[in-house]
Design an enzyme around this catalytic site. Structure first.
Site, short mmCIF file in Angstrom:
data_model
loop_
_atom_site.label_atom_id
_atom_site.label_comp_id
_atom_site.label_asym_id
_atom_site.label_seq_id
_atom_site.Cartn_x
_atom_site.Cartn_y
_atom_site.Cartn_z
N GLU A 122 -8.55 48.03 13.29
CA GLU A 122 -9.93 47.52 13.32
C GLU A 122 -10.53 47.79 14.69
OE1 GLU A 122 -11.10 44.02 10.87
OE2 GLU A 122 -8.99 43.53 11.06
N HIS A 235 -21.56 39.69 13.33
CA HIS A 235 -20.81 40.82 12.76
C HIS A 235 -21.79 41.93 12.42
CE1 HIS A 235 -18.00 43.11 10.36
NE2 HIS A 235 -17.03 42.29 10.71
N ARG A 282 -17.38 44.37 18.52
CA ARG A 282 -18.44 43.91 17.61
C ARG A 282 -19.77 43.65 18.30
NH1 ARG A 282 -14.95 39.87 13.80
NH2 ARG A 282 -13.91 41.57 12.71
N HIS A 340 -21.33 35.29 12.52
CA HIS A 340 -19.98 35.38 11.96
C HIS A 340 -19.01 34.37 12.55
CE1 HIS A 340 -16.76 37.40 9.89
NE2 HIS A 340 -16.12 37.70 11.00
N ARG A 375 -14.96 37.97 20.37
CA ARG A 375 -13.63 37.94 19.74
C ARG A 375 -13.20 39.32 19.26
NH1 ARG A 375 -11.78 37.32 14.30
NH2 ARG A 375 -13.85 36.85 13.50
C1 LIG Z 1 -16.30 36.58 5.55
C2 LIG Z 1 -15.36 36.36 6.69
C3 LIG Z 1 -14.34 37.27 6.93
C4 LIG Z 1 -13.45 37.05 7.99
N1 LIG Z 1 -12.41 37.93 8.17
C5 LIG Z 1 -11.49 37.65 9.13
C6 LIG Z 1 -10.32 38.45 9.25
O1 LIG Z 1 -10.12 39.39 8.50
N2 LIG Z 1 -9.42 38.12 10.23
C7 LIG Z 1 -9.61 37.05 11.08
O2 LIG Z 1 -8.76 36.80 11.94
N3 LIG Z 1 -10.71 36.28 10.96
C8 LIG Z 1 -11.64 36.54 10.01
N4 LIG Z 1 -12.73 35.74 9.88
C9 LIG Z 1 -12.83 34.55 10.74
C10 LIG Z 1 -11.84 33.51 10.24
O3 LIG Z 1 -11.77 33.56 8.84
C11 LIG Z 1 -12.23 32.11 10.65
O4 LIG Z 1 -12.61 32.06 11.99
C12 LIG Z 1 -11.04 31.19 10.46
O5 LIG Z 1 -10.55 31.33 9.16
C13 LIG Z 1 -11.43 29.76 10.74
O6 LIG Z 1 -10.41 28.93 10.27
P1 LIG Z 1 -10.56 27.37 10.43
O7 LIG Z 1 -9.43 26.77 9.69
O8 LIG Z 1 -10.74 27.02 11.85
O9 LIG Z 1 -11.96 27.02 9.72
P2 LIG Z 1 -12.42 27.27 8.22
O10 LIG Z 1 -11.53 28.17 7.50
O11 LIG Z 1 -13.85 27.63 8.29
O12 LIG Z 1 -12.26 25.82 7.57
C14 LIG Z 1 -13.08 24.75 7.93
C15 LIG Z 1 -12.85 23.63 6.94
O13 LIG Z 1 -13.54 22.45 7.36
C16 LIG Z 1 -14.28 21.94 6.26
N5 LIG Z 1 -15.39 21.13 6.77
C17 LIG Z 1 -16.44 21.54 7.52
N6 LIG Z 1 -17.23 20.49 7.80
C18 LIG Z 1 -16.65 19.40 7.24
C19 LIG Z 1 -16.99 18.03 7.16
N7 LIG Z 1 -18.10 17.52 7.72
N8 LIG Z 1 -16.18 17.19 6.47
C20 LIG Z 1 -15.05 17.66 5.86
N9 LIG Z 1 -14.69 18.95 5.90
C21 LIG Z 1 -15.48 19.81 6.59
C22 LIG Z 1 -14.68 23.19 5.49
O14 LIG Z 1 -15.13 22.92 4.20
C23 LIG Z 1 -13.35 23.93 5.55
O15 LIG Z 1 -12.44 23.38 4.63
C24 LIG Z 1 -13.62 35.94 8.83
C25 LIG Z 1 -14.66 35.03 8.60
C26 LIG Z 1 -15.52 35.23 7.54
C27 LIG Z 1 -16.61 34.24 7.30
#
Ligand SMILES: Cc1cc2nc3c(=O)[nH]c(=O)nc-3n(C[C@H](O)[C@H](O)[C@H](O)COP(=O)(O)OP(=O)(O)OC[C@H]3O[C@@H](n4cnc5c(N)ncnc54)[C@H](O)[C@@H]3O)c2cc1C
Length: 500
Positions: A122, A235, A282, A340, A375
């Site tokens: 990537e 992104h 990016r 993103h 990032r």
């Molecule tokens: C389309 C897309 C593609 C991506 N591709 C990649 C990739 O290939 N590789 C990579 O490393 N990163 C990628 N990223 C970034 C990465 O996916 C995220 O940064 C990472 O998954 C975040 O993980 P997290 O557990 O911190 O948060 P999230 O996975 O966003 O989870 C947050 C959680 O908190 C919950 N939540 C939010 N507010 C509240 C509330 N008030 N009360 C209760 N629950 C709440 C949400 O519903 C969710 O369950 C991508 C992001 C996107 C959007």
């Protein structure tokens, strides 16, 4: 011995992995705003960046020249050396061990015909080091796999976390709206904030609908320190399929597999803009795409050099077909940039401890310093995995129990009435003021406009989730705007146009 009661806010890779490493050793409840599958983690396409230890390399597989030091160097270079080096080294070293642990538990990453890990490339990576699963379904397969391991966790789906329950400067629990939209409080010895980023503060975003900065606003209201909030990653390639088509992400792995950014005349727009061409970091690519669109061009990903596009990227191909967007004949996908990822967040130490006792933060909501000013692709899942394990270890080793009684706690009702802009107006104003290119005067005008509203505290009688999200987004937007104004020089994703 009684087990610690731990409440985790968020079911993405960060929250779920903390729960995995607490499984059977703590009494864990996960609060999530929607279904457990509703998260950015489930949407991740490209994969997870990792220099896997030699022990995981298949028999007969030649060791690539990639090393941890190269991954660290790429992360620092993409982050414009604004990163915390020790945090980067920790993530790059410890993340692969967590991945290996998941592989040992049965997680399946894509492999070549001879059984080797099929590593992808990537933007801004000097080596192929992206592990992926199901082609472009890495996030879904990885997060679902971790969820499946959580036999003992209690789930509170459709539960919206509102605020921390605070007593004497310590966090003792969480107030939330339950699935029936009734206000509840849950008491905990430790609370882990894993609520992700802020995508829906902007008009165009790759993020899941539940990602509205709630956890950051909770932290701000509780008095936590946030860091690096000026750095937002846009992104370069969200699908631009017209107003009726949701702008899903077209993964950077598509460019890693050979796609090129072109305009309507087939002109390669990255030529002359970066020596890394279409695989530049990016922030650089997003600025070029944005500039070209502002100049009136339509920008496409030319996929004619991507071998077996539909097999390599099955979810993207299916989505394009479902929406009658031709790519097979034209070999082009129309794209535009969009919000993103948040590089800043709630300041933590390497074990996820925040400035408040008994509150941890992990994943995108946390600021560990690994991402710097921009990032590196596929480092976010890695951050979530590696720091989540450290959070779980810290929770298990911190022997001090919270002094809260495990009876129901009352949250003092706030009589403050909220006065809010419409969501549409807020995201328009934010997109204008805090987007890819920023002007200090526009940011100041934005802050003046925000100051006409009242969103600093939640009205404790309000149960309208949309309104609560809007209040949270306003508070986070104010924090970003102030951080952006304080940073008077461009760096990475924070790009300022100077005032005339
Ligand atoms: C389309 C897309 C593609 C991506 N591709 C990649 C990739 O290939 N590789 C990579 O490393 N990163 C990628 N990223 C970034 C990465 O996916 C995220 O940064 C990472 O998954 C975040 O993980 P997290 O557990 O911190 O948060 P999230 O996975 O966003 O989870 C947050 C959680 O908190 C919950 N939540 C939010 N507010 C509240 C509330 N008030 N009360 C209760 N629950 C709440 C949400 O519903 C969710 O369950 C991508 C992001 C996107 C959007």
């Amino acid at each position: 011995m009684t087990m610690k009661k731990v409440v985790i806010i968020g079911s993405g890779i960060a929250g779920a992995t903390v729960a995995l490493y607490l499984e059977g050793q703590a009494d864990v409840t996960i609060i999530c705003k929607g279904k457990r599958q509703d998260s950015n983690s489930m949407l991740a396409q490209g994969g997870v960046a990792a220099v896997m230890p030699a022990s995981c390399v298949q028999k007969g597989q030649e060791l690539d020249s990639d090393q941890e030091a190269c991954h660290v160097a790429d992360t620092l270079s993409a982050g414009v050396f604004h990163n915390q080096i020790k945090a980067v080294e920790k993530m790059v070293h410890e993340g692969p061990q967590v991945i290996q642990d998941l592989i040992d538990r049965g997680m399946i990453f894509d492999r070549t015909a001879d059984g080797r890990l099929d590593l992808g490339l990537e933007g801004a990576h000097t080596h192929k080091r992206i592990l992926h699963a199901g082609g472009d379904q890495t996030g879904c397969q990885l997060t679902s796999f971790v969820h499946e391991q959580l036999a003992k966790v209690k789930w509170l789906p459709y539960s919206f976390a509102l605020d921390f329950v605070l007593e004497g400067g310590q966090v003792h629990g969480v107030s939330y709206l339950d699935a029936a939209n009734q206000r509840q409080t849950i008491v905990a010895d430790e609370v882990v904030l894993a609520s992700g980023g802020i995508g829906h503060l902007f008009q165009d975003t790759s993020n899941h609908a539940t990602i509205t900065g709630d956890g950051l606003a909770m932290a701000l209201r509780a008095g936590c320190e946030l860091s690096d909030m000026a750095f937002l990653q846009f992104h370069p390639s969200l699908l631009d399929g017209g107003e009726k088509v949701h702008p899903i992400l077209i993964s950077e792995a598509v460019r890693g597999a050979g796609a090129r950014l072109v305009d309507e005349q087939d002109r390669r727009i990255m030529v002359g803009r970066s020596s890394k061409l279409d695989l530049a970091p990016r922030d650089v690519v997003s600025r070029v795409v944005n500039e070209e669109i502002q100049a009136g061009h339509q920008i496409y990903l030319d996929i004619s050099d991507v071998a077996n596009f539909s097999q390599q990227f099955p979810s993207i191909a299916d989505y394009l077909r479902q929406n009658d967007l031709d790519f097979e004949t034209s070999q082009r996908i129309p794209i535009k940039p969009g919000m993103h990822f948040l590089m800043g967040g709630v300041k933590t130490d390497f074990s996820g401890r925040t400035g408040l006792d008994h509150l941890y933060a992990v994943g995108e909501v946390a600021f560990t310093g690994v991402h710097g000013a921009n990032r590196l692709a596929s480092n976010s899942l890695l951050e979530g995995l590696s720091f989540a394990k450290s959070v779980a270890e810290a929770i298990l080793s911190d022997t001090e129990m919270s002094s809260a009684s495990h009876q129901e706690l009352q949250v003092a009702p706030s009589t403050m009435e909220m006065f809010l802009p419409s969501r549409a107006e807020l995201v328009k104003q934010t997109s204008d003021a805090l987007g890819i290119v920023r002007r200090p005067e526009t940011i100041r005008q934005f802050l003046t406009w925000l100051a006409t509203f009242n969103y600093q505290r939640l009205d404790q009688t309000c149960t309208d989730r949309q309104q609560i999200e809007t209040a949270n987004l306003c508070l986070v937007a104010e924090t970003i705007a102030n951080a952006a104004l304080t940073r008077t020089e461009s760096l990475g994703a924070h790009y300022l146009l100077s005032e005339e």
